[in-house]
Design a protein around this motif. Structure first.
Motif, PDB file in Angstrom:
ATOM      1  N   VAL A   1       1.256   6.991  -6.197  1.00 48.18           N
ATOM      2  CA  VAL A   1       0.282   8.217  -6.970  1.00 48.18           C
ATOM      3  C   VAL A   1       0.469   9.196  -6.636  1.00 48.18           C
ATOM      4  O   VAL A   1       0.675  10.296  -7.604  1.00 48.18           O
ATOM      5  CB  VAL A   1      -1.106   7.204  -6.010  1.00 48.18           C
ATOM      6  N   LEU A   2       1.213   9.298  -5.100  1.00 51.16           N
ATOM      7  CA  LEU A   2       2.117  11.153  -5.138  1.00 51.16           C
ATOM      8  C   LEU A   2       2.639  11.734  -6.105  1.00 51.16           C
ATOM      9  O   LEU A   2       2.843  13.282  -6.309  1.00 51.16           O
ATOM     10  CB  LEU A   2       2.797  11.167  -3.778  1.00 51.16           C
TER      11      LEU A   2
ATOM     12  N   PHE B   1      -5.153   0.512  -6.774  1.00 53.18           N
ATOM     13  CA  PHE B   1      -4.635   1.552  -7.166  1.00 53.18           C
ATOM     14  C   PHE B   1      -6.016   2.524  -7.254  1.00 53.18           C
ATOM     15  O   PHE B   1      -5.922   3.458  -7.071  1.00 53.18           O
ATOM     16  CB  PHE B   1      -4.555   1.905  -8.875  1.00 53.18           C
ATOM     17  N   ALA B   2      -7.247   2.177  -7.769  1.00 52.82           N
ATOM     18  CA  ALA B   2      -8.658   2.580  -7.600  1.00 52.82           C
ATOM     19  C   ALA B   2      -8.851   2.926  -6.208  1.00 52.82           C
ATOM     20  O   ALA B   2      -9.954   3.744  -6.466  1.00 52.82           O
ATOM     21  CB  ALA B   2      -9.146   1.815  -8.025  1.00 52.82           C
ATOM     22  N   THR B   3      -8.529   2.371  -5.366  1.00 53.38           N
ATOM     23  CA  THR B   3      -8.743   3.013  -3.803  1.00 53.38           C
ATOM     24  C   THR B   3      -7.743   3.488  -3.434  1.00 53.38           C
ATOM     25  O   THR B   3      -7.442   3.412  -2.466  1.00 53.38           O
ATOM     26  CB  THR B   3      -8.911   1.167  -2.975  1.00 53.38           C
ATOM     27  N   TYR B   4      -6.725   4.311  -3.977  1.00 53.41           N
ATOM     28  CA  TYR B   4      -5.674   5.298  -3.770  1.00 53.41           C
ATOM     29  C   TYR B   4      -4.796   4.027  -2.940  1.00 53.41           C
ATOM     30  O   TYR B   4      -4.013   4.846  -2.378  1.00 53.41           O
ATOM     31  CB  TYR B   4      -5.915   6.366  -3.147  1.00 53.41           C
ATOM     32  N   GLY B   5      -4.952   2.386  -3.414  1.00 54.60           N
ATOM     33  CA  GLY B   5      -3.838   1.716  -2.352  1.00 54.60           C
ATOM     34  C   GLY B   5      -3.655   1.507  -1.312  1.00 54.60           C
ATOM     35  O   GLY B   5      -3.688  -0.099  -0.691  1.00 54.60           O
TER      36      GLY B   5
ATOM     37  N   GLN C   1       0.825  12.589  -9.055  1.00 62.17           N
ATOM     38  CA  GLN C   1       0.161  14.292  -9.102  1.00 62.17           C
ATOM     39  C   GLN C   1       1.163  14.896  -8.739  1.00 62.17           C
ATOM     40  O   GLN C   1       1.027  16.360  -9.125  1.00 62.17           O
ATOM     41  CB  GLN C   1      -0.623  14.197  -7.453  1.00 62.17           C
TER      42      GLN C   1
ATOM     43  N   ALA D   1       2.502   1.850  -3.252  1.00 62.19           N
ATOM     44  CA  ALA D   1       1.403   2.316  -3.954  1.00 62.19           C
ATOM     45  C   ALA D   1       0.878   3.683  -4.383  1.00 62.19           C
ATOM     46  O   ALA D   1       0.758   4.624  -5.109  1.00 62.19           O
ATOM     47  CB  ALA D   1       0.123   1.698  -4.268  1.00 62.19           C
ATOM     48  N   VAL D   2       0.947   4.371  -2.760  1.00 61.80           N
ATOM     49  CA  VAL D   2       0.645   5.828  -2.577  1.00 61.80           C
ATOM     50  C   VAL D   2       1.723   6.556  -2.735  1.00 61.80           C
ATOM     51  O   VAL D   2       1.796   7.658  -3.412  1.00 61.80           O
ATOM     52  CB  VAL D   2      -0.006   5.977  -0.978  1.00 61.80           C
TER      53      VAL D   2
ATOM     54  N   THR E   1       0.681  -1.256  -0.220  1.00 64.16           N
ATOM     55  CA  THR E   1      -0.376  -0.645  -0.542  1.00 64.16           C
ATOM     56  C   THR E   1       0.777   1.505  -0.086  1.00 64.16           C
ATOM     57  O   THR E   1       0.734   1.942  -0.661  1.00 64.16           O
ATOM     58  CB  THR E   1      -1.453   0.021   1.074  1.00 64.16           C
TER      59      THR E   1
END
Length: 265
Positions: free
Chosen positions: A69-70, A233-237, A73, A65-66, A62
């Protein structure tokens, strides 16, 4: 004075070299197209039975993955998405070693512990790091291709999508081929190197042969893995707290069912 050589000793040594030769292909079983769902069910069973280990490795996945995502962004561009996913594909197999070890311990009737699972990373470190280098070369190759395609993008701001389409199609095609290659050589490599301590080329050849022999089942398994990653990834990790440990345990059971066992004489 030259020492006499016993021919039987030479034959014994030749047999030992033959038995332990590098870059061999370990035989595999043929599994049904529905087998991946059985592996998934076994993975879920292990997930429920080992909550602490599952939570630890789920959290590791997790956080990775986060971080991706960061990064996307922060960069504010889609160009880092595919390279970031490939980095995740490199990290994943090494994190999963702990999950393989935990499932292996349960199979042997032992009590799986977090500390024991963490030691799995060093169980065959030479081959594992050699495999990491192989994956790293593949990642660098893709990133160079992505950079080249970006350099050829239309320089006019607000250009129509049709101008970008050829580059997007080429990039997607190359990424797909690379993902297939990585999946094929890594599907069974890491658990094989961990359990049997084989060299990296034996692991790669065996994994390639097993995937090639079971293409329908492996396509289903690949879709299941992609589905688990996409949910994460759809659940932000957050979804990876559940999906990745289950997939890791499932991969061990896939390996255990597909690769033929040792036959001790």
């Amino acid at each position: 004075m030259p020492r006499a050589v016993d021919p039987s000793n030479i034959e014994d040594k030749q047999k030992r070299v033959s038995d332990e030769e590098y870059a061999r292909t370990i035989p595999c079983n043929t599994v049904s197209v529905s087998a991946p769902f059985h592996w998934l069910a076994l993975g879920l069973h292990d997930f429920i039975r080992m909550p602490l280990i599952s939570a630890f490795y789920g959290l590791c996945f997790t956080l990775a993955a986060v971080g991706i995502v960061l990064l996307v962004q922060w960069q504010g561009t889609h160009l880092v998405v595919l390279p970031s996913l490939i980095v995740y594909m490199l990290i994943g197999p090494f994190l999963a070693l702990g999950l393989y070890d935990a499932s292996w311990e349960r199979e042997k009737g032992h009590q799986a512990t977090l500390l024991h699972s963490m030691k799995a990373i060093g169980r065959n470190s030479t081959s594992q790091w050699a495999f990491a280098i192989v994956l790293m070369v593949a990642m660098i190759f893709w990133m160079r291709i992505a950079a080249l395609l970006h350099a050829l993008y239309p320089s006019v701001q607000g250009a129509p999508l049709i101008d970008f389409l050829p580059f997007l199609l080429i990039g997607s095609a190359i990424g797909f081929v690379l993902a297939v290659v990585i999946f094929t050589i890594s599907a069974y490599s890491m658990p094989l190197m961990m359990e049997r301590r084989v060299d990296v080329m034996t692991a790669v050849f065996t994994s390639f042969n097993a995937v090639k022999t079971n293409i329908p089942a492996m396509i289903v398994w690949a879709f299941i893995i992609c589905g688990g990653i996409l949910i994460g990834f759809a659940t932000y990790g957050l979804g990876m707290l559940i999906t990745m440990p289950i997939l890791g345990y499932g991969t061990w059971h896939a390996y255990h069912e597909t690769i033929k066992k040792h036959h001790h004489k």
